[in-house]
Design a protein around this motif. Structure first.
Motif, PDB file in Angstrom:
ATOM      1  N   LEU A   1       6.958  -7.850   3.314  1.00 59.51           N
ATOM      2  CA  LEU A   1       7.270  -6.671   4.250  1.00 59.51           C
ATOM      3  C   LEU A   1       7.750  -5.571   3.457  1.00 59.51           C
ATOM      4  O   LEU A   1       7.342  -4.329   3.436  1.00 59.51           O
ATOM      5  N   ARG A   2       8.464  -5.819   2.319  1.00 60.43           N
ATOM      6  CA  ARG A   2       8.788  -4.664   1.253  1.00 60.43           C
ATOM      7  C   ARG A   2       7.593  -4.099   0.829  1.00 60.43           C
ATOM      8  O   ARG A   2       7.340  -3.133   0.229  1.00 60.43           O
ATOM      9  N   LEU A   3       6.382  -4.987   0.347  1.00 58.08           N
ATOM     10  CA  LEU A   3       5.380  -4.761  -0.421  1.00 58.08           C
ATOM     11  C   LEU A   3       4.587  -3.732   0.671  1.00 58.08           C
ATOM     12  O   LEU A   3       3.911  -2.907   0.091  1.00 58.08           O
ATOM     13  N   LEU A   4       4.414  -4.170   1.985  1.00 62.12           N
ATOM     14  CA  LEU A   4       3.726  -3.257   2.908  1.00 62.12           C
ATOM     15  C   LEU A   4       4.198  -1.945   2.866  1.00 62.12           C
ATOM     16  O   LEU A   4       3.726  -0.982   3.043  1.00 62.12           O
ATOM     17  N   ARG A   5       5.715  -1.841   2.950  1.00 60.16           N
ATOM     18  CA  ARG A   5       6.290  -0.517   3.188  1.00 60.16           C
ATOM     19  C   ARG A   5       6.154   0.322   1.873  1.00 60.16           C
ATOM     20  O   ARG A   5       6.117   1.505   1.571  1.00 60.16           O
ATOM     21  N   ARG A   6       5.951  -0.472   0.865  1.00 56.15           N
ATOM     22  CA  ARG A   6       6.029   0.370  -0.497  1.00 56.15           C
ATOM     23  C   ARG A   6       4.632   0.778  -0.394  1.00 56.15           C
ATOM     24  O   ARG A   6       4.369   2.274  -1.041  1.00 56.15           O
ATOM     25  N   PHE A   7       3.646   0.313   0.011  1.00 62.66           N
ATOM     26  CA  PHE A   7       2.216   0.779  -0.036  1.00 62.66           C
ATOM     27  C   PHE A   7       1.753   1.685   1.201  1.00 62.66           C
ATOM     28  O   PHE A   7       0.735   1.990   1.575  1.00 62.66           O
TER      29      PHE A   7
ATOM     30  N   ARG B   1      -0.892   0.660   3.696  1.00 61.76           N
ATOM     31  CA  ARG B   1      -2.213   1.061   3.301  1.00 61.76           C
ATOM     32  C   ARG B   1      -2.941  -0.135   2.464  1.00 61.76           C
ATOM     33  O   ARG B   1      -2.143  -0.708   1.763  1.00 61.76           O
ATOM     34  N   CYS B   2      -4.001  -0.104   2.259  1.00 60.60           N
ATOM     35  CA  CYS B   2      -4.576  -0.986   1.310  1.00 60.60           C
ATOM     36  C   CYS B   2      -4.377  -0.752  -0.144  1.00 60.60           C
ATOM     37  O   CYS B   2      -4.407   0.746  -0.356  1.00 60.60           O
ATOM     38  N   ALA B   3      -4.132  -1.531  -0.952  1.00 59.55           N
ATOM     39  CA  ALA B   3      -3.589  -1.034  -2.622  1.00 59.55           C
ATOM     40  C   ALA B   3      -5.004  -0.632  -3.228  1.00 59.55           C
ATOM     41  O   ALA B   3      -4.816   0.083  -4.293  1.00 59.55           O
ATOM     42  N   TYR B   4      -6.208  -0.819  -2.916  1.00 59.21           N
ATOM     43  CA  TYR B   4      -7.343  -0.655  -3.573  1.00 59.21           C
ATOM     44  C   TYR B   4      -7.989   0.697  -2.964  1.00 59.21           C
ATOM     45  O   TYR B   4      -8.397   1.463  -3.585  1.00 59.21           O
ATOM     46  N   CYS B   5      -8.352   0.898  -1.734  1.00 55.37           N
ATOM     47  CA  CYS B   5      -9.053   1.984  -1.051  1.00 55.37           C
ATOM     48  C   CYS B   5      -8.056   2.955  -0.475  1.00 55.37           C
ATOM     49  O   CYS B   5      -8.383   3.901  -0.050  1.00 55.37           O
TER      50      CYS B   5
ATOM     51  N   THR C   1     -10.120  -3.086  11.194  1.00 53.48           N
ATOM     52  CA  THR C   1     -10.540  -4.178  11.575  1.00 53.48           C
ATOM     53  C   THR C   1      -9.408  -5.498  11.666  1.00 53.48           C
ATOM     54  O   THR C   1      -9.839  -6.402  12.423  1.00 53.48           O
ATOM     55  N   GLY C   2      -8.367  -5.295  11.011  1.00 55.57           N
ATOM     56  CA  GLY C   2      -7.397  -6.296  11.260  1.00 55.57           C
ATOM     57  C   GLY C   2      -6.197  -6.137  10.123  1.00 55.57           C
ATOM     58  O   GLY C   2      -6.246  -5.092   9.661  1.00 55.57           O
ATOM     59  N   PRO C   3      -5.347  -7.161  10.395  1.00 57.00           N
ATOM     60  CA  PRO C   3      -3.961  -6.677   9.250  1.00 57.00           C
ATOM     61  C   PRO C   3      -4.440  -6.687   7.918  1.00 57.00           C
ATOM     62  O   PRO C   3      -5.397  -7.143   7.679  1.00 57.00           O
ATOM     63  N   LEU C   4      -3.483  -6.228   7.054  1.00 56.47           N
ATOM     64  CA  LEU C   4      -3.638  -6.321   5.918  1.00 56.47           C
ATOM     65  C   LEU C   4      -3.418  -7.880   5.252  1.00 56.47           C
ATOM     66  O   LEU C   4      -2.877  -8.465   5.738  1.00 56.47           O
ATOM     67  N   GLN C   5      -4.600  -8.223   4.167  1.00 54.45           N
ATOM     68  CA  GLN C   5      -4.230  -9.526   3.612  1.00 54.45           C
ATOM     69  C   GLN C   5      -3.776  -9.544   2.259  1.00 54.45           C
ATOM     70  O   GLN C   5      -3.742  -8.759   1.405  1.00 54.45           O
ATOM     71  N   PRO C   6      -2.930 -10.594   1.897  1.00 58.04           N
ATOM     72  CA  PRO C   6      -2.428 -10.806   0.470  1.00 58.04           C
ATOM     73  C   PRO C   6      -3.482 -11.096  -0.662  1.00 58.04           C
ATOM     74  O   PRO C   6      -4.189 -12.056  -0.219  1.00 58.04           O
ATOM     75  N   ASP C   7      -3.759 -10.152  -1.633  1.00 59.17           N
ATOM     76  CA  ASP C   7      -4.816 -10.598  -2.506  1.00 59.17           C
ATOM     77  C   ASP C   7      -4.099 -10.776  -3.805  1.00 59.17           C
ATOM     78  O   ASP C   7      -3.077  -9.902  -4.305  1.00 59.17           O
ATOM     79  N   HIS C   8      -4.459 -11.616  -4.761  1.00 59.63           N
ATOM     80  CA  HIS C   8      -4.055 -12.017  -5.747  1.00 59.63           C
ATOM     81  C   HIS C   8      -4.838 -10.845  -7.070  1.00 59.63           C
ATOM     82  O   HIS C   8      -6.052 -11.145  -7.037  1.00 59.63           O
ATOM     83  N   VAL C   9      -3.819 -10.373  -7.731  1.00 57.38           N
ATOM     84  CA  VAL C   9      -4.339  -9.193  -8.576  1.00 57.38           C
ATOM     85  C   VAL C   9      -5.364 -10.205  -9.675  1.00 57.38           C
ATOM     86  O   VAL C   9      -6.301  -9.691  -9.880  1.00 57.38           O
ATOM     87  N   ILE C  10      -4.661 -11.230 -10.392  1.00 61.73           N
ATOM     88  CA  ILE C  10      -5.408 -12.007 -11.110  1.00 61.73           C
ATOM     89  C   ILE C  10      -5.648 -13.322 -10.283  1.00 61.73           C
ATOM     90  O   ILE C  10      -4.723 -14.031  -9.868  1.00 61.73           O
ATOM     91  N   PRO C  11      -6.965 -13.507  -9.945  1.00 61.50           N
ATOM     92  CA  PRO C  11      -7.246 -14.689  -8.983  1.00 61.50           C
ATOM     93  C   PRO C  11      -6.703 -15.941  -9.392  1.00 61.50           C
ATOM     94  O   PRO C  11      -6.555 -16.257 -10.766  1.00 61.50           O
ATOM     95  N   LEU C  12      -6.443 -16.750  -8.400  1.00 63.10           N
ATOM     96  CA  LEU C  12      -6.121 -18.213  -8.964  1.00 63.10           C
ATOM     97  C   LEU C  12      -6.872 -18.945  -9.759  1.00 63.10           C
ATOM     98  O   LEU C  12      -6.435 -19.779 -10.403  1.00 63.10           O
ATOM     99  N   SER C  13      -8.369 -18.683  -9.431  1.00 65.30           N
ATOM    100  CA  SER C  13      -9.096 -19.288 -10.207  1.00 65.30           C
ATOM    101  C   SER C  13      -9.132 -18.858 -11.652  1.00 65.30           C
ATOM    102  O   SER C  13     -10.072 -19.578 -12.564  1.00 65.30           O
TER     103      SER C  13
ATOM    104  N   PRO D   1      -1.139  -5.770  -1.220  1.00 62.13           N
ATOM    105  CA  PRO D   1      -2.000  -5.849   0.149  1.00 62.13           C
ATOM    106  C   PRO D   1      -3.195  -5.225   0.218  1.00 62.13           C
ATOM    107  O   PRO D   1      -3.315  -4.280  -0.743  1.00 62.13           O
ATOM    108  N   ALA D   2      -3.943  -5.905   0.696  1.00 60.10           N
ATOM    109  CA  ALA D   2      -5.577  -5.556   0.750  1.00 60.10           C
ATOM    110  C   ALA D   2      -6.371  -5.431   2.004  1.00 60.10           C
ATOM    111  O   ALA D   2      -5.901  -6.579   2.866  1.00 60.10           O
ATOM    112  N   CYS D   3      -7.319  -4.687   2.560  1.00 63.54           N
ATOM    113  CA  CYS D   3      -7.941  -4.695   3.671  1.00 63.54           C
ATOM    114  C   CYS D   3      -8.995  -6.038   3.373  1.00 63.54           C
ATOM    115  O   CYS D   3      -9.402  -6.260   2.184  1.00 63.54           O
ATOM    116  N   SER D   4      -9.506  -6.162   4.403  1.00 63.21           N
ATOM    117  CA  SER D   4     -10.293  -7.468   4.471  1.00 63.21           C
ATOM    118  C   SER D   4     -11.694  -7.376   3.551  1.00 63.21           C
ATOM    119  O   SER D   4     -12.301  -8.016   2.907  1.00 63.21           O
ATOM    120  N   ARG D   5     -12.160  -5.841   3.922  1.00 61.88           N
ATOM    121  CA  ARG D   5     -13.308  -5.593   2.991  1.00 61.88           C
ATOM    122  C   ARG D   5     -12.997  -5.678   1.585  1.00 61.88           C
ATOM    123  O   ARG D   5     -14.019  -6.093   0.807  1.00 61.88           O
TER     124      ARG D   5
END
Length: 251
Positions: free
Chosen positions: A169-175, A178-182, A188-200, A212-216
Motif C-alpha cells: 500500500l505504501r508503494l502504491l501511494r508513493r507512485f 500509477r504504473c511505475a513504467y508507463c 483493465t485491472g489493478p496494478l500488479q507487483p513486478d520484480h525489477v530483477i526477475p526471479l529467474s 507496481p506495474a500495469c498488466s501490459r
C-alpha cells in the motif's frame, strides 16, 4: 558519293542469333562467353585458349602436390574438444553443429533478433505458426507451464519473504496509484507487483525489488531487465537453478 547505311537492317549474332545492332558495325558476335570463344576460334586463337587451359591444369596439380606435402596438424574442437585436422587457419570446429554453438556463444541475441525481425515482418504468419505448434504439442505446453509455475514458487520461497500488504500500500501511494513504467492508471485491472530483477535472473522476492506495474507493462517486461526492454538487447546472465538456490537457502 558515300553509300547510305540502312538503319532498318537488324544484325544478329552468328552463333546465338541475338540482336547486335547496338554493337560496332564490324561486330559479328554478342557479349556472351561462348560467343566470344567462338569469335576467338574463328580468328585463329585456338592455341591461346589451349595454352590457358594447360596453365590452369598445371596450377591445380601444383596446388594438389603442395597440399599433399603439408604435414597433418591435429587440433581440438573449440566446443566439444574432438580431434580434427586443421585444413586452414579458420578451422576451429568439427561440425556445423559446433559452429552454430560457437556463434550462439559469441552473440546469443543473434537468433532472437532474427526471429523477432521475422515476427515483426510477418505477424499473421507468426501467429498461425505459434498456434499450430501449440495445438500439435499440447502436452509439452502444459508441462512447461507447470514447470514454470513450480520454478517461480521455489524461487519466491528461496529468495525472500515477499512484501506485506502495508508495504504494498505504501508503494502504491508513493507512485500515486500509477504504473511505475508507463505512469498511467490502468483501466483493465489493478496494478500488479513486478520484480525489477526477475526471479529467474537472480532477483529477490523482497520489497526492494518490487514495483507496481500495469498488466501490459508487466507482460511486455516479462523476464527481462528494464535496460533490455529499452535497448532491445539481452544482457547475458545465467538463469537461476531453483534446486541450487533452495539448497543454499536451507544451508
Amino acid at each position: 558519293m558515300n553509300a547510305q547505311v540502312n538503319l532498318d537492317i537488324v544484325r544478329r549474332c552468328l552463333r546465338c542469333e541475338r540482336d547486335i545492332s547496338h554493337r560496332a558495325p564490324q561486330a559479328r558476335y554478342c557479349e556472351e562467353a561462348e560467343c566470344n570463344r567462338q569469335r576467338q576460334l574463328a580468328h585463329g586463337r585456338a592455341s591461346w585458349l589451349k595454352t590457358g587451359e594447360k596453365q590452369r591444369t598445371k596450377r591445380r596439380a601444383q596446388y594438389a602436390e603442395k597440399m599433399a606435402r603439408r604435414p597433418t596438424v591435429y587440433i581440438p574442437c573449440e566446443i566439444c574438444g574432438a580431434e580434427i585436422i586443421r585444413k586452414t587457419i579458420r578451422t576451429k570446429w568439427c561440425s556445423e553443429s559446433c559452429r552454430s554453438k560457437a556463434r550462439h556463444t559469441a552473440d546469443p541475441d543473434r537468433s532472437r533478433r532474427s526471429v523477432a525481425h521475422w515476427r515483426a515482418a510477418n505477424p499473421d504468419r507468426a501467429r498461425d505458426v505459434l498456434e499450430r505448434w501449440r495445438n500439435e504439442n499440447r502436452d509439452r505446453v502444459r508441462a512447461q507451464a507447470r514447470q514454470a509455475a513450480l520454478n517461480r514458487k521455489l524461487w519466491k520461497k528461496a529468495s525472500g519473504d515477499g512484501i506485506s500488504a502495508a508495504a504494498w500500500l505504501r508503494l502504491l501511494r508513493r507512485f500515486q496509484w500509477r504504473c511505475a513504467y508507463c505512469s498511467e492508471t490502468p483501466d483493465t485491472g489493478p496494478l500488479q507487483p513486478d520484480h525489477v530483477i526477475p526471479l529467474s535472473r537472480g532477483g529477490a522476492h523482497t520489497e526492494g525489488n518490487i514495483l507496481p506495474a500495469c498488466s501490459r507493462c508487466n507482460k511486455v517486461k516479462c523476464d527481462r531487465l528494464i535496460m533490455e526492454v529499452r535497448t532491445g538487447r539481452r544482457v547475458q546472465r545465467r538463469r537461476r537453478p531453483a534446486e541450487t538456490k533452495i539448497k543454499n537457502k536451507s544451508s
